[in-house]
Write a protein that holds these residues in place. Structure first.
Motif, mmCIF file in Angstrom:
data_model
loop_
_atom_site.group_PDB
_atom_site.id
_atom_site.type_symbol
_atom_site.label_atom_id
_atom_site.label_comp_id
_atom_site.label_asym_id
_atom_site.label_seq_id
_atom_site.Cartn_x
_atom_site.Cartn_y
_atom_site.Cartn_z
ATOM 1 N N SER A 36 4.603 10.153 -9.505
ATOM 2 C CA SER A 36 3.781 10.116 -10.795
ATOM 3 C C SER A 36 3.629 11.542 -11.446
ATOM 4 O O SER A 36 2.793 12.715 -12.492
ATOM 5 N N CYS A 37 2.710 11.818 -10.456
ATOM 6 C CA CYS A 37 2.003 13.047 -10.135
ATOM 7 C C CYS A 37 2.917 14.117 -10.138
ATOM 8 O O CYS A 37 2.795 15.413 -11.751
ATOM 9 N N CYS A 38 4.263 14.338 -9.541
ATOM 10 C CA CYS A 38 5.532 14.959 -9.690
ATOM 11 C C CYS A 38 6.122 14.740 -10.716
ATOM 12 O O CYS A 38 5.712 16.364 -11.865
ATOM 13 N N TRP A 39 6.421 14.026 -11.684
ATOM 14 C CA TRP A 39 6.477 13.737 -12.564
ATOM 15 C C TRP A 39 6.064 14.318 -14.152
ATOM 16 O O TRP A 39 5.865 15.730 -15.136
ATOM 17 N N LYS A 40 4.351 13.947 -13.698
ATOM 18 C CA LYS A 40 3.547 14.651 -14.559
ATOM 19 C C LYS A 40 3.480 16.515 -14.762
ATOM 20 O O LYS A 40 3.767 17.163 -15.733
ATOM 21 N N LYS A 41 3.865 16.718 -13.303
ATOM 22 C CA LYS A 41 3.492 18.909 -13.530
ATOM 23 C C LYS A 41 4.937 18.980 -13.720
ATOM 24 O O LYS A 41 4.869 20.580 -14.601
ATOM 25 N N ARG A 42 6.445 18.113 -13.346
ATOM 26 C CA ARG A 42 7.219 18.534 -14.336
ATOM 27 C C ARG A 42 7.338 18.869 -15.852
ATOM 28 O O ARG A 42 8.192 19.454 -16.243
ATOM 29 N N SER A 43 6.796 18.003 -16.326
ATOM 30 C CA SER A 43 6.821 17.486 -17.654
ATOM 31 C C SER A 43 6.013 18.829 -18.236
ATOM 32 O O SER A 43 6.291 18.845 -19.584
ATOM 33 N N LYS A 44 5.398 19.709 -17.843
ATOM 34 C CA LYS A 44 3.845 20.565 -17.598
ATOM 35 C C LYS A 44 4.605 21.426 -17.964
ATOM 36 O O LYS A 44 4.883 22.658 -18.934
ATOM 37 N N ASN A 45 5.137 21.763 -17.052
ATOM 38 C CA ASN A 45 6.639 23.135 -16.807
ATOM 39 C C ASN A 45 7.715 23.015 -17.804
ATOM 40 O O ASN A 45 8.137 23.105 -19.002
ATOM 41 N N ARG A 65 2.017 7.017 -6.736
ATOM 42 C CA ARG A 65 1.244 7.595 -7.653
ATOM 43 C C ARG A 65 1.966 9.291 -6.968
ATOM 44 O O ARG A 65 2.015 10.482 -8.188
ATOM 45 N N LYS A 66 2.378 9.437 -6.093
ATOM 46 C CA LYS A 66 3.503 11.703 -5.604
ATOM 47 C C LYS A 66 4.295 11.700 -6.603
ATOM 48 O O LYS A 66 3.642 12.609 -6.796
ATOM 49 N N GLU A 87 0.862 -0.891 0.158
ATOM 50 C CA GLU A 87 -0.183 -0.059 0.432
ATOM 51 C C GLU A 87 1.202 1.509 0.210
ATOM 52 O O GLU A 87 0.491 2.325 -0.933
ATOM 53 N N GLN A 88 1.989 1.641 0.561
ATOM 54 C CA GLN A 88 2.486 2.416 0.666
ATOM 55 C C GLN A 88 3.657 2.183 -0.225
ATOM 56 O O GLN A 88 3.771 3.995 -0.988
ATOM 57 N N THR A 89 3.723 1.920 -1.148
ATOM 58 C CA THR A 89 4.689 1.559 -2.417
ATOM 59 C C THR A 89 3.988 2.458 -3.299
ATOM 60 O O THR A 89 4.347 2.963 -4.465
ATOM 61 N N LEU A 90 2.364 1.644 -3.450
ATOM 62 C CA LEU A 90 1.302 2.564 -4.242
ATOM 63 C C LEU A 90 1.048 3.901 -4.291
ATOM 64 O O LEU A 90 1.429 4.364 -4.989
ATOM 65 N N ARG A 91 1.175 3.936 -2.890
ATOM 66 C CA ARG A 91 1.103 5.475 -2.729
ATOM 67 C C ARG A 91 2.245 6.661 -3.105
ATOM 68 O O ARG A 91 2.244 7.804 -3.460
ATOM 69 N N ASP A 92 3.255 6.103 -2.666
ATOM 70 C CA ASP A 92 4.946 6.648 -3.152
ATOM 71 C C ASP A 92 4.439 6.644 -4.740
ATOM 72 O O ASP A 92 4.857 7.545 -5.168
#
Length: 168
Positions: free
Chosen positions: A159-168, A156-157, A149-154
């Protein structure tokens, strides 16, 4: 006409019945211990003060402690210090209400000295008069599930960070 049984013969007969009952009880207890020791989880019973009355062999194997040591320390030897007081308060509230309890808790493994997640389940055993006799409990190792569960949460976090970085 049958002669009355002498008091001596009556005592002998009753004694034999008691011995037979004691043997059946011993066999039943042995079977119970063998079954609980065969299951890959900790099974135990507690009195109303949280003192362990019975524990299968898995309890000692995992914690490294005898029942008397767990009772003397009130489980402090195996429960994380940071949650020790809140865990006992949680138990007290359920105990006062005679309500079953289920909670995830980390316990220290004697062999590795690491804290391992377990699912704690406790239920009051009530007699025919509605009086609480003792609590029956189990501790099931859920550590692999918690790590996943912790690995999946990590992930996801990240993944979100990479998406934000790639948009910038």
């Amino acid at each position: 006409m049958e002669l009355p049984i002498s008091p001596y013969d009556e005592i002998k007969r009753k004694n034999k019945q008691l011995q037979e009952l004691a043997e059946k009880l011993k066999e039943s207890e042995t079977q119970y211990r063998e079954v609980t020791n065969a299951l890959p989880l900790m099974i135990f019973s507690l009195n109303d003060d949280g003192q362990v009355l019975y524990a299968n062999s898995w309890m000692k194997s995992f914690t490294g402690y005898e029942i008397s040591e767990l009772n003397e320390s009130k489980w402090r030897l195996v429960v994380r210090e940071e949650i020790f007081a809140s865990a006992w308060e949680y138990w007290r509230l359920h105990r006062m209400a005679n309500k079953p309890l289920r909670r995830e808790i980390e316990l220290k493994n004697y062999a590795t000295q690491e804290y391992i997640w377990h699912l704690l389940s406790l239920a009051p055993m009530i007699d025919e008069n509605g009086e609480m006799m003792y609590w029956i409990g189990s501790l099931v190792d859920i550590h692999a599930q918690k790590v996943m569960e912790q690995t999946l949460r990590d992930n996801r976090k990240r993944s979100c960070c990479w998406k934000k970085r790639s948009k910038n």
